[in-house]
Design an enzyme around this catalytic site. Structure first.
Site, short mmCIF file in Angstrom:
data_model
loop_
_atom_site.label_atom_id
_atom_site.label_comp_id
_atom_site.label_asym_id
_atom_site.label_seq_id
_atom_site.Cartn_x
_atom_site.Cartn_y
_atom_site.Cartn_z
N HIS A 294 0.86 -1.19 0.00
CA HIS A 294 0.00 0.00 0.00
C HIS A 294 0.90 1.24 0.00
CE1 HIS A 294 -3.70 2.14 0.31
NE2 HIS A 294 -3.33 2.74 1.44
N GLU A 305 2.52 -0.89 7.95
CA GLU A 305 2.54 -1.96 6.95
C GLU A 305 3.81 -2.80 7.08
OE1 GLU A 305 1.64 -2.75 2.21
OE2 GLU A 305 2.03 -0.69 2.89
N LYS A 326 3.23 3.71 -5.95
CA LYS A 326 2.67 5.05 -5.75
C LYS A 326 3.76 6.11 -5.88
CE LYS A 326 -1.23 3.85 -2.68
NZ LYS A 326 -1.05 2.38 -2.62
N PHE A 390 -8.32 4.29 4.70
CA PHE A 390 -8.96 5.04 5.77
C PHE A 390 -10.28 4.36 6.12
CE2 PHE A 390 -7.06 9.56 4.95
CZ PHE A 390 -5.89 9.17 5.55
#
Length: 402
Positions: A294, A305, A326, A390
């Site tokens: 993530h 994580e 990302k 979230f």
């Protein structure tokens, strides 16, 4: 239960307007993050993002379609075209009733909403576009894809913040595996790069003002991106009977809730999601060669994580390759898991591991092999893709080579 395989993939994001361009970006460790250009950007504190370049709506859609499609829908339809063409499927007759679409998005038609609020509140206009509701509703992308390709089976949208795409693909996996449908078109789409979209995220104080550095000790936040990725999930026997090119097998999926905090991640929830996906795939931690993390680039997320991976993988946690793409295409919020699945498939198909770019300094709280800054050649037989959102909502997919 049926085996489920992937027979098509399509995308558009800051790294490219196709799967081929995106994979080239992964291999080259290219950064799609740069200055944002839209109305009122000068009023923002955060002025960077991973925006799509070279995409003009009128080159791909009719005037009538543009009037009906918010940008997030345009991106989803664009990606779906590539995926369905690659699959070679034609949804007619009985197959049409045995095929559907499940998409993920967090913001839906946020650009339409942003423009409508500006017209009404800032410019004091008394009317909005007649298609405002169809443009902004979250199910628009899934609905239009179903209409364009005659998908008459289960069709819906999931919205679970940053885990939306993984949840959507997990449900598509379950639908095909159960035998309810032979084919599901699935993935996610997001386009929130506008004044309202960035201003809302500024309030959380989790945004980087310069670049995304997942797992690096000097990381300072996430960077928002936009894009879509769409896949064709298909019953293995159906795909094999028609001689389809199988990209990978969806082996397992699990989802959990932290049930603890609306924004702070919880290690236990992430651990249970990863363990559940492994159990569903009937694999052990040692079978996983690569994890697409993530990895948002925030202090709390990356640390949590990393601890979760250490708990699941034990003494081998530092040996399994893990990266956050990302750092290249930005955090595409509800669409991010789908774009990240492209890197997972690339690892299986091509033996190329996408890197974590912008990595500068090791963090003792993240003692992982993050494949820093440069893509790596490595043969792997099974991969994992994490999404921890979230709201404490976690969704993990496991793929394996066929």
């Amino acid at each position: 239960m049926k085996r489920v395989v992937i027979t098509g993939q399509g995308t558009i994001n800051a790294l490219g307007n196709s799967v081929a361009q995106t994979l080239d970006g992964f291999r080259a460790a290219r950064c799609g993050i740069g200055p944002l250009e839209f109305r009122d950007v000068e009023r923002l504190s955060i002025r960077i993002g991973a925006a799509i370049k070279g995409f003009e709506s009128h080159d791909h859609f009719s005037r009538q379609e543009i009037a009906r499609y918010d940008r997030f829908t345009q991106l989803a339809v664009f990606a779906a075209r590539e995926a369905i063409v690659q699959s070679g499927l034609d949804f007619q007759g009985d197959l049409a009733t045995k095929a559907g679409a499940v998409f993920g998005t967090a913001g839906g038609g946020l650009l339409t909403q942003n423009e409508s609020y500006r017209h009404v509140f800032q410019e004091q206009k008394s009317r909005v576009h007649p298609f405002t509701v169809p443009r902004l509703m979250h199910n628009a992308a899934a609905s239009y894809v179903s209409m364009l390709y005659n998908l008459q089976g289960p069709t819906f949208t999931l919205s679970t913040a940053c885990a939306s795409s993984n949840h959507a693909m997990g449900q598509a996996f379950h639908i095909v595996r159960s035998g309810m449908s032979k084919v599901m078109v699935t993935g996610g789409s997001e386009s929130m790069l506008c004044f309202g979209g960035i201003k809302a995220w500024e309030g959380l104080r989790v945004m980087s003002p310069d670049v995304c550095r997942p797992f690096s000790a000097n990381r300072n936040g996430m960077v928002q991106g936009e894009g879509a990725a769409v896949f064709v999930f298909e019953d293995y026997d159906h795909a094999q009977a028609r001689g389809a090119d199988i990209l990978a097998e969806v082996a397992g999926f699990a989802m959990t809730s932290d049930a603890s905090d609306i924004v702070m991640p919880n290690q236990i929830g992430a651990v249970r999601a990863m363990q559940g996906a492994l159990a569903d795939a009937r694999l052990s931690p040692g079978d996983i060669g690569y994890i697409n993390a993530h990895g948002t680039g925030t202090l709390a997320n990356d640390r949590t994580e990393s601890a979760a991976v250490a708990k699941v993988f034990g003494a081998d946690a530092g040996k399994v390759m893990i990266s956050s793409t990302k750092s290249m295409h930005g955090h595409i919020i509800g669409g991010t898991g789908a774009v990240e699945l492209l890197a997972a498939i690339m690892a299986l198909r091509e033996g190329v591991i996408a890197p974590t770019i912008n990595y500068q300094h090791p963090d003792p709280d993240c003692p992982l092999d993050v494949v820093p800054n440069t893509a790596r050649d490595a043969k792997v037989k099974a991969v994992m893709s994490n999404a921890f959102a979230f709201g404490g909502l976690n969704a993990v997919l496991v793929l394996k080579a066929v």
